[in-house]
Design an enzyme around this catalytic site. Sequence first.
Site, PDB file in Angstrom:
ATOM      1  N   GLU A   6       3.688  -8.609  17.275  1.00  0.00           N
ATOM      2  CA  GLU A   6       3.143  -9.177  18.521  1.00  0.00           C
ATOM      3  C   GLU A   6       3.445 -10.684  18.577  1.00  0.00           C
ATOM      4  OE1 GLU A   6      -1.012  -8.871  21.087  1.00  0.00           O
ATOM      5  OE2 GLU A   6      -0.941  -8.213  19.004  1.00  0.00           O
TER       6      GLU A   6
ATOM      7  N   ARG B 284       0.811  -1.224   0.000  1.00  0.00           N
ATOM      8  CA  ARG B 284       0.000   0.000   0.000  1.00  0.00           C
ATOM      9  C   ARG B 284       0.836   1.263   0.000  1.00  0.00           C
ATOM     10  NH1 ARG B 284      -3.575  -3.147   3.465  1.00  0.00           N
ATOM     11  NH2 ARG B 284      -2.323  -2.402   5.200  1.00  0.00           N
TER      12      ARG B 284
END
Lengths: 171, 171
Positions: B95, B58
């Site tokens: 994470e 993107r």
Amino acid sequence: MDLASLIRDVPDFPVKGILFKDITTLIRNADAFREVIDRMADHYAETDVDIVVAIEARGYIFGAPLAYKLGAGFVPIRKPGKLPAKIVSESYTLEYGTNTLEVHEDAIEPGQRVLVVDDLLATGGSARATVNLVERLGGEVVGVAFMIELDFLHGRDKLSGYDILSLIHYD
Amino acid sequence: MDLASLIRDVPDFPVKGILFKDITTLIRNADAFREVIDRMADHYAETDVDIVVAIEARGYIFGAPLAYKLGAGFVPIRKPGKLPAKIVSESYTLEYGTNTLEVHEDAIEPGQRVLVVDDLLATGGSARATVNLVERLGGEVVGVAFMIELDFLHGRDKLSGYDILSLIHYD
């Protein structure tokens, strides 16, 4: 400017026997990058374009500036699983196996005039799948643009009837 | 123009509990897409930029038009295995697990002034890895630009000392 001289040939990528056309050596040259976008935009100067659709990921490098310059919106065609809302998809065959491309089902309004952009036309599978996606959403494909066309793979046979622009040809 | 009103919230994407900020509804709007690029370009009007570096995929949608408008070259940062020539890579922690980003080792010349672009600043891992790649090649990072910043994730803490531009903030 001799654009083709700025493209780097990399042998045996992504697999042995393929001579890969590396565009990164062209687009890092500001003058060459500008010339590519300007030449593409000039081709569509008399064409109404509402939306530029480009194919992940290298297609965005040409499609997004072209959308900006033509005053069009930009719609990304993505690989599976990347788009968050409701999608439509098209699969196409490769030498071994299949690939799938996706677009949001509300990305294009019926009747919008759409220009399809990618970096390179090879066998034409991904470009044809993208044209199909646009037409399934009711868009009108007004052109299909590439920086490079590998003429010896005859990809344009899959796009007969459409206006095709390629800036650099390899016989 | 109220750019934020054109961003679509998609709950539970890509995983349950995440409210995804979908930019496709903004960029398909020609006026909004133009305004984003123009506002970014205005911010760097007095800055010499040799190269715009953007993060797959993107980031290319904003970085490539910005390179075009600023008269800069464009260098893509890619996910592993996509670049054909010799690369340098940086990994960063998520994470769960790690991600890796790559750039061609000859993509930037020492001393070139580089603007880093991505669509969204979240925890800052990919932006920081990209800044590291640019600096390992000898480039000077003159700014880091995003369309969206998720302020509550404090990603800019990983980019302290750099000029950061974000057009839309979520507290």
